[in-house]
Design an enzyme around this catalytic site. Structure first.
Site, PDB file in Angstrom:
ATOM      1  N   HIS A   1      -0.809  -0.350 -10.337  1.00 47.33           N
ATOM      2  CA  HIS A   1      -1.560  -1.227  -9.535  1.00 47.33           C
ATOM      3  C   HIS A   1      -1.931  -2.649 -10.169  1.00 47.33           C
ATOM      4  O   HIS A   1      -2.976  -3.087  -9.977  1.00 47.33           O
ATOM      5  CB  HIS A   1      -2.517  -0.643  -8.878  1.00 47.33           C
TER       6      HIS A   1
ATOM      7  N   GLU B   1      -3.535   7.411  -4.891  1.00 44.62           N
ATOM      8  CA  GLU B   1      -3.681   6.597  -6.208  1.00 44.62           C
ATOM      9  C   GLU B   1      -5.063   7.018  -6.893  1.00 44.62           C
ATOM     10  O   GLU B   1      -5.838   7.183  -6.289  1.00 44.62           O
ATOM     11  CB  GLU B   1      -3.998   5.140  -5.897  1.00 44.62           C
TER      12      GLU B   1
ATOM     13  N   ARG C   1       1.015  -1.224  -0.046  1.00 40.35           N
ATOM     14  CA  ARG C   1       0.091  -0.030   0.072  1.00 40.35           C
ATOM     15  C   ARG C   1       0.945   1.272  -0.082  1.00 40.35           C
ATOM     16  O   ARG C   1       2.078   1.192   0.644  1.00 40.35           O
ATOM     17  CB  ARG C   1      -0.967  -0.077   1.288  1.00 40.35           C
TER      18      ARG C   1
END
Length: 335
Positions: free
Chosen positions: A293, A274, A246
């Site tokens: 991602h 993000e 993360r």
């Protein structure tokens, strides 16, 4: 099993994922086990009370709304949630745990491609392949032999932060290579670390000794900015920081300063925020390999998650304990 004996189930997720999670053979197994309409996929629990009132099982995935108290009130018969994705942190709150609903997650299946991605990046980083690709494009010439002295994967020191599901799978994959493996995890002792093929260290010592640092800790308050300015300063010059966990685990302002200086390199599949703002230097810095991602399950990898859900569903309906149950107490230290 007759249709009357089968429990009622409902899908709750972004429907775009459904065909990849449950291709025809898996969907057939699922429909033999529960009564479910594959054409009915709930994306918004508001006003869906009539759809949910008989549901005993909820099969969730990415895009499922939060299961709050109002939603649970509309599902008086709910006894099991099967999550065909990774973390359930944003999905499930205290009301569901208080009701004693069984929660299962396919997070172990999602850990596989993340660990595979990380292994690939470790090997490429050790060969300096990511930077040399760009220099080769510019110069159209092979590197001078003297410039490759620090390149290679023999004896490379790999620091793994977090013996999570991803971290443990990665540790297993790393056994096949001539690496020195270091591990930091507050929930692991030295004997367990040795069994995982790693030397257990305090995080500061791990950072000082690692050529490549890879993050696999959960995003919880205790881990926010665990790699802050002071800890990043401990990482040796030229080392690589890999983050597939993360973005919030790293202080991005501090990381950007280290990267702009050229002292460190980074492979980032997750960021904070993000997506990044359009003017972020992480998009253009030559010592950063940035991906959107993608380390987690994508494309045909989603079927692995669907298999886990169907396997657990079959176990539950046969009166057996599920293999991938998540306990409430585990949320303190898992993703």
């Amino acid at each position: 099993m007759s249709s009357f004996a089968r429990p009622s189930a409902v899908f709750a997720m972004d429907p775009v994922h459904l065909p990849l999670l449950f291709p025809a053979p898996l969907m057939a197994r699922l429909r033999e086990t529960v009564r479910i309409d594959p054409e009915l996929v709930v994306q918004d629990f508001t006003g869906a009370a009539s759809t949910l009132s008989d549901a005993e099982i909820l099969i969730t995935g990415w895009g499922c709304p939060h299961l709050g108290a109002d939603t649970l009130a509309a599902m008086p018969r709910l006894r099991t949630v099967l999550h065909a994705a990774g973390s359930v942190r944003s999905l499930i709150g205290e009301p569901l745990w208080s009701r004693g609903v069984t929660v299962c997650t396919a997070v172990t299946g999602n850990a596989v491609p993340v660990a595979e991605y990380t292994l690939g990046m470790i090997l490429l980083a050790g060969k300096d392949a990511l930077a040399r690709r760009d220099s080769f494009r510019r110069a159209h010439a092979y590197p001078v032999l003297a410039d490759t002295a620090a390149t290679g994967n023999l004896g490379r020191r790999i620091g793994i932060i977090g013996a999570s599901r991803v971290g443990r799978h990665l540790l297993e994959l790393l056994r096949s290579f001539d690496f020195e493996i270091l591990l930091h995890d507050p929930y692991v002792d030295a004997a367990e670390a040795a069994g995982l093929g790693a030397e257990l260290l305090p995080i500061e010592d791990l950072l000082r000794r690692s050529d490549i640092v890879s993050l696999h800790a959960p995003d919880i308050p205790e881990t926010r900015h665990m790699l802050d300015r002071a800890r990043l300063a401990l990482v040796p010059d030229g080392a690589v920081v890999i983050n597939t966990a993360r973005g919030a685990l790293i202080d991005h302002a501090a990381l950007i300063d280290e990267l702009v200086s050229g002292r460190l390199r980074a492979v980032l599949d997750v960021t904070d925020p993000e997506p990044l703002p359009a003017d972020s230097p992480l998009y253009t810095l030559p010592n950063v390999f940035l991906t959107p991602h993608i380390a987690g399950s994508l494309g045909n990898e989603l079927e692995r998650l669907g298999r886990i859900v169907v396997d657990d569903l079959e176990r539950i309906t046969a009166g057996l304990a599920p293999a991938h149950e998540l306990r409430h107490r585990d949320l303190a230290h898992v993703a």
